[in-house]
Each structure stands twice: as structure tokens, then as C-alpha cells.
Design a protein around this motif. Structure first.
Motif, PDB file in Angstrom:
ATOM      1  N   ALA A 346       0.863  -1.185   0.000  1.00  0.00           N
ATOM      2  CA  ALA A 346       0.000   0.000   0.000  1.00  0.00           C
ATOM      3  C   ALA A 346       0.899   1.235   0.000  1.00  0.00           C
ATOM      4  CB  ALA A 346      -0.912  -0.001   1.221  1.00  0.00           C
ATOM      5  N   ALA A 347       0.657   2.149  -0.943  1.00  0.00           N
ATOM      6  CA  ALA A 347       1.481   3.351  -1.043  1.00  0.00           C
ATOM      7  C   ALA A 347       1.304   4.248   0.170  1.00  0.00           C
ATOM      8  CB  ALA A 347       1.144   4.110  -2.319  1.00  0.00           C
ATOM      9  N   VAL A 348       0.084   4.326   0.679  1.00  0.00           N
ATOM     10  CA  VAL A 348      -0.210   5.119   1.876  1.00  0.00           C
ATOM     11  C   VAL A 348      -1.108   4.277   2.771  1.00  0.00           C
ATOM     12  CG1 VAL A 348      -1.156   7.259   2.805  1.00  0.00           C
ATOM     13  CG2 VAL A 348      -0.088   7.249   0.541  1.00  0.00           C
ATOM     14  N   ALA A 349      -0.762   4.194   4.043  1.00  0.00           N
ATOM     15  CA  ALA A 349      -1.562   3.421   4.986  1.00  0.00           C
ATOM     16  C   ALA A 349      -1.579   4.123   6.330  1.00  0.00           C
ATOM     17  CB  ALA A 349      -1.022   1.995   5.142  1.00  0.00           C
ATOM     18  N   VAL A 350      -2.683   3.934   7.061  1.00  0.00           N
ATOM     19  CA  VAL A 350      -2.835   4.495   8.402  1.00  0.00           C
ATOM     20  C   VAL A 350      -3.323   3.387   9.332  1.00  0.00           C
ATOM     21  CG1 VAL A 350      -3.328   6.821   7.566  1.00  0.00           C
ATOM     22  CG2 VAL A 350      -5.218   5.220   7.950  1.00  0.00           C
ATOM     23  N   ALA A 351      -3.204   3.632  10.624  1.00  0.00           N
ATOM     24  CA  ALA A 351      -3.732   2.675  11.595  1.00  0.00           C
ATOM     25  C   ALA A 351      -5.245   2.585  11.449  1.00  0.00           C
ATOM     26  CB  ALA A 351      -3.366   3.113  13.014  1.00  0.00           C
ATOM     27  N   SER A 352      -5.782   1.374  11.518  1.00  0.00           N
ATOM     28  CA  SER A 352      -7.222   1.187  11.317  1.00  0.00           C
ATOM     29  C   SER A 352      -8.045   1.938  12.357  1.00  0.00           C
ATOM     30  CB  SER A 352      -7.564  -0.305  11.361  1.00  0.00           C
ATOM     31  OG  SER A 352      -6.928  -0.991  10.302  1.00  0.00           O
ATOM     32  N   ASP A 353      -7.522   2.074  13.582  1.00  0.00           N
ATOM     33  CA  ASP A 353      -8.247   2.798  14.631  1.00  0.00           C
ATOM     34  C   ASP A 353      -8.333   4.288  14.343  1.00  0.00           C
ATOM     35  OD1 ASP A 353      -8.579   0.434  15.967  1.00  0.00           O
ATOM     36  OD2 ASP A 353      -6.887   0.739  17.324  1.00  0.00           O
ATOM     37  N   ALA A 354      -7.525   4.782  13.405  1.00  0.00           N
ATOM     38  CA  ALA A 354      -7.540   6.217  13.101  1.00  0.00           C
ATOM     39  C   ALA A 354      -8.725   6.610  12.234  1.00  0.00           C
ATOM     40  CB  ALA A 354      -6.240   6.608  12.400  1.00  0.00           C
ATOM     41  N   VAL A 355      -9.337   5.676  11.548  1.00  0.00           N
ATOM     42  CA  VAL A 355     -10.422   5.975  10.619  1.00  0.00           C
ATOM     43  C   VAL A 355     -11.728   6.118  11.396  1.00  0.00           C
ATOM     44  CG1 VAL A 355     -11.685   5.197   8.586  1.00  0.00           C
ATOM     45  CG2 VAL A 355      -9.241   4.705   8.797  1.00  0.00           C
ATOM     46  N   GLN A 356     -12.419   7.228  11.163  1.00  0.00           N
ATOM     47  CA  GLN A 356     -13.711   7.495  11.775  1.00  0.00           C
ATOM     48  C   GLN A 356     -14.721   7.825  10.681  1.00  0.00           C
ATOM     49  OE1 GLN A 356     -14.451   7.114  14.957  1.00  0.00           O
ATOM     50  NE2 GLN A 356     -12.350   6.769  15.687  1.00  0.00           N
ATOM     51  N   MET A 357     -16.000   7.580  10.967  1.00  0.00           N
ATOM     52  CA  MET A 357     -17.068   7.909  10.023  1.00  0.00           C
ATOM     53  C   MET A 357     -17.723   9.220  10.450  1.00  0.00           C
ATOM     54  SD  MET A 357     -16.937   5.533   7.789  1.00  0.00           S
ATOM     55  CE  MET A 357     -18.456   5.905   6.896  1.00  0.00           C
ATOM     56  N   VAL A 358     -17.664  10.219   9.573  1.00  0.00           N
ATOM     57  CA  VAL A 358     -18.283  11.517   9.813  1.00  0.00           C
ATOM     58  C   VAL A 358     -19.195  11.807   8.627  1.00  0.00           C
ATOM     59  CG1 VAL A 358     -17.913  13.985  10.119  1.00  0.00           C
ATOM     60  CG2 VAL A 358     -16.347  12.357  11.178  1.00  0.00           C
ATOM     61  N   GLU A 359     -20.491  12.004   8.929  1.00  0.00           N
ATOM     62  CA  GLU A 359     -21.487  12.240   7.872  1.00  0.00           C
ATOM     63  C   GLU A 359     -21.440  11.128   6.820  1.00  0.00           C
ATOM     64  OE1 GLU A 359     -20.907  16.143   6.352  1.00  0.00           O
ATOM     65  OE2 GLU A 359     -21.473  17.138   8.227  1.00  0.00           O
ATOM     66  N   GLU A 360     -21.331   9.900   7.309  1.00  0.00           N
ATOM     67  CA  GLU A 360     -21.384   8.695   6.475  1.00  0.00           C
ATOM     68  C   GLU A 360     -20.232   8.606   5.473  1.00  0.00           C
ATOM     69  OE1 GLU A 360     -25.206   8.408   4.674  1.00  0.00           O
ATOM     70  OE2 GLU A 360     -26.256   8.146   6.595  1.00  0.00           O
TER      71      GLU A 360
END
Length: 420
Positions: A346-360
Motif C-alpha cells: 500500500a502506497a499510503v496506509a494508516v492505523a485502522s483505529d484512526a479511521v472514523q465515520m463523519v457524515e457517512e
């Protein structure tokens, strides 16, 4: 005024008008330039969207995201930790359906092994019992016969032992013949064999000699005690006091629920992912729970109806949260720490816990001057620990890896205040 003079005056008037038009033409062009220019004196055009400051990212629609301002003390109190978006290897996760089953290696069907009538019942359905604990007592005439056989063999052995001692003394004193002594030895050996045989018959059905029989009283010869073979839970009970039971009737089903099996249906295309000893993640479908387990068995045959193979995962169950019959999904990684060659770059990756859902829509909170911004992103693959970012984030951008839910809550508060 004659006609000639009138003509001269008319010609001069025309020339004057032409000169006036020629002089005024540049000024009108300038005024037209001012009307369409950017000085804003005559007509103010719509203001262009301001570009975000250097280092800040904009939404995909060009709108600058709202900044969440937190001081250093608030950041520390919220447990916010930062990390830099960077390339990573994402293991591809395959989810397979399954069901929690009893650990068959720790599940027993208790049978009497002798027919009889139930005298006592000491265990109830769902009760936890210890190894060796009495579950029920059965009166069995067959057991009485076997114990009587043992008692008779013991009496014959005692008599044979006494006879052998006497014949030995008589032979040594040259009173009796050696043949009598040898016959006494043979009788002693046969009596010992008979006692051993009777004991083994009782041992095979899990019964002892019976209380009182050692002293010769012969009490409770028909008392058959059914005991727990190991510590566990009574899952089934099929007897009641006074009921007649057969020797092969399953009267109790006992299972040790400290460990269970997760049984998986594996299609042929995913069989290469299932390796005995590999660690997988088991997730419940009815509630939020997951645990790690190891694959202990992978079937070689495909079911005729399902066209899938069976695989089993051993799962620790100290709190008994994983109940048999519970539907689950099992996440199997195609690439792990020892098989990175099978993982996807993956060229760019972040920790899965960093992803949040805002306005779907998914967002990642990125660091900016004096605060944080909710940056919309387009996500790719995920292995539960790292998530690929296909668009919206560049390598090296610092983002909130831990504590992003706090910023999401702050963003929700700000939106509510603006609404009111």
C-alpha cells in the motif's frame, strides 16, 4: 447668410463631432475595463474560495474542513497519539462463516454400561461438576452378579492359599507326596486368575467392589455409581429417579467448556489459506466479541451438498462467552509476519483505529497549525491493524493514530452549536 456660409458651418460641425468622438473613445474603453476588472469599485464579483494554508488539506469538494482546536493539555488528557502516513504491507483478510461447537475431545456421553433402575440423581442440567463427582446411582442386578463373582473368587483364593501352605509343610516333612503340593500350587494360581478377572470386569464398567463387601457382609452389591470422567458442565440429562435404563442409554452428556471448537466451512479456492497451526481471528455475529485461535484441523474431503471442506479452530473459553451453536466469522490472513511475500503493498496506509465515520464518509484527523482537521479519505484494503488510503492523504502527513474518537466527538459538538 448665404448658402455657401451655411455649408461651411455644417462641415465644421461634423468635423467637431468626429473629433469629440475620437477624444472620448479611450475613456469609455477604460470605464468598460473598470467594469469588468478586479478593483471591485463598480461591480464586486463573487469571492473565490480561499485556499487552505500551507500544510493543510482540503475536502474533495474544495471546501476547507473545520479546524478542531485543542491545547497541549487537552491533547494529553484525551490520549491522542500521532503517526505519519507511510507505505505498508497490508495482509489480505478472507472472512469465512462458521459455528461454535463443543470440543469433542472434552465431551463425554455417560452411559451406565449395565441395565438397572435409577435410585438417586445428584446432577442437574447445566450444573458444573468436578471430576469423580457422583452424577447418579443405579441399582443393577448385573452388577450384583459380577460383585458376587469377585467375592466368590476371593474366598476360593483364600482357601487355596491355606491349602498350599499346608501341603507345602506336609511335603517338606515327607508326609504327603509332591504331587499333592503341585496340585495345591495350581489351584492357587487358578484362584488368583479368577480374582484378577473379576476385578477387571468391574473396572471396565467403572464399578468398585461395593461397600461392605471387603468384610464379607456383601452389602450394596447392586449399587452402581455414575461419576463424572472430568470436570465440566452437564449439557444433557436423560434419566429420572425410578426410571429403568438400558446399559447403552446416554443418561448424561458432559462437556468441558473451558475450550471450544470453531468449525469453518472452507470453499476450495480458500483451502490454501488454511494451515494447521496458523492463528486466526474469530468474531461473533450476534454481539461485539472476538478472540484469537489456532487452526487444529483442515479436512481433505469436500461435502457432497455444500462442496466445502471443514476446518477447526481451537478457542479458549474461560468466561464461557463462546457458546456452542453461536454463528461466527473467521478472519484468515493471506499474508502474515512470516509470509510477507503474500501481502499487498500500500502506497499510503494508516492505523485502522484512526479511521472514523463523519457524515457517512470515512475521515482521518490530520495535524495542522494549532489543531486538527477531519480529512475525507478513500479507503482500500485492511487487515484490522493497518488500512490502505487510496486518496485524500499523502505520505508523511501526520495524523491521529490513537484517540481519534475524541476528535470526532468534538466535531459533533461544534456542528451542534452551529446548527443552533
Amino acid at each position: 447668410m448665404n448658402k455657401k456660409q451655411k455649408i461651411i458651418i455644417a462641415v465644421m460641425a461634423v468635423i467637431g463631432l468626429l473629433l469629440a468622438a475620437w477624444i472620448l473613445a479611450p475613456k469609455q474603453a477604460g470605464e468598460s475595463h473598470d467594469d469588468h476588472g478586479h478593483d471591485g469599485k463598480e461591480k464586486a464579483p463573487a469571492k473565490a474560495a480561499a485556499a487552505p494554508p500551507a500544510g493543510e488539506l482540503a475536502h474533495a469538494d474544495g471546501e476547507v474542513p473545520e479546524k478542531i482546536v485543542l491545547d497541549a493539555a487537552q491533547v494529553k488528557a484525551a490520549g491522542i497519539a500521532l503517526a505519519a502516513a507511510a507505505p505498508a504491507k497490508i495482509s489480505v483478510v478472507t472472512s469465512l462463516p462458521g459455528e461454535i461447537r463443543f470440543n469433542e475431545d472434552r465431551t463425554a456421553h455417560v452411559v451406565p454400561k449395565l441395565a438397572g433402575v435409577v435410585m438417586e440423581v445428584h446432577a442437574d442440567l447445566g450444573q458444573s461438576v468436578k471430576q469423580g463427582q457422583v452424577l447418579a446411582v443405579i441399582a443393577s442386578s448385573g452388577l450384583s452378579d459380577q460383585r458376587s463373582e469377585l467375592l466368590s473368587a476371593q474366598r476360593r483364593l483364600a482357601l487355596a492359599s491355606t491349602t498350599l501352605e499346608r501341603e507345602k509343610r506336609l511335603w517338606q516333612d515327607k508326609i504327603s507326596a509332591e504331587q499333592d503340593y503341585l496340585q495345591a500350587q495350581q489351584a492357587m494360581s487358578e484362584a488368583e486368575i479368577a480374582v484378577q478377572n473379576a476385578r477387571q470386569k468391574l473396572s471396565a464398567i467403572g464399578a468398585g467392589v461395593g461397600s461392605g463387601t471387603g468384610s464379607g457382609s456383601g452389602k450394596n452389591l447392586n449399587r452402581l455409581e455414575l461419576r463424572a470422567p472430568f470436570s465440566g458442565v452437564v449439557m444433557e440429562k436423560h434419566l429420572a429417579q425410578g426410571e429403568a435404563v438400558k446399559e447403552d442409554a446416554i443418561v448424561f452428556t458432559l462437556s468441558d467448556l473451558s475450550t471450544v471448537w470453531a468449525e469453518i466451512a472452507v470453499p476450495p479456492r480458500d483451502l490454501n489459506l488454511m494451515r494447521v497451526g496458523e492463528t486466526v481471528t474469530v468474531k461473533a455475529t450476534a454481539f461485539a466479541a472476538e478472540a484469537k485461535g489456532k487452526i487444529i484441523y483442515v479436512g481433505e474431503l469436500l461435502g457432497e451438498q455444500t462442496r466445502t471442506a471443514k476446518a477447526r479452530v481451537a478457542l479458549a473459553n474461560p468466561d464461557r462467552a463462546w457458546r456452542p451453536g453461536l454463528f461466527i466469522t473467521v478472519d484468515v490472513l493471506s499474508g502474515s509476519a512470516n509470509r510477507n511475500a503474500n501481502a499487498a503493498d500500500a502506497a499510503v496506509a494508516v492505523a485502522s483505529d484512526a479511521v472514523q465515520m463523519v457524515e457517512e464518509r470515512p475521515v482521518v484527523f490530520v495535524e495542522t497549525a494549532g489543531g486538527f482537521l477531519a480529512q475525507p479519505v478513500k479507503l482500500g484494503r485492511s487487515d484490522g491493524k493497518m488500512t490502505e488510503v487510496l486518496a485524500g492523504l499523502k505520505p508523511g502527513v501526520r495524523y491521529v493514530a490513537t484517540g481519534s474518537f475524541v476528535l470526532k466527538a468534538e466535531l459533533g459538538k461544534d456542528s451542534a452549536e452551529h446548527t443552533h
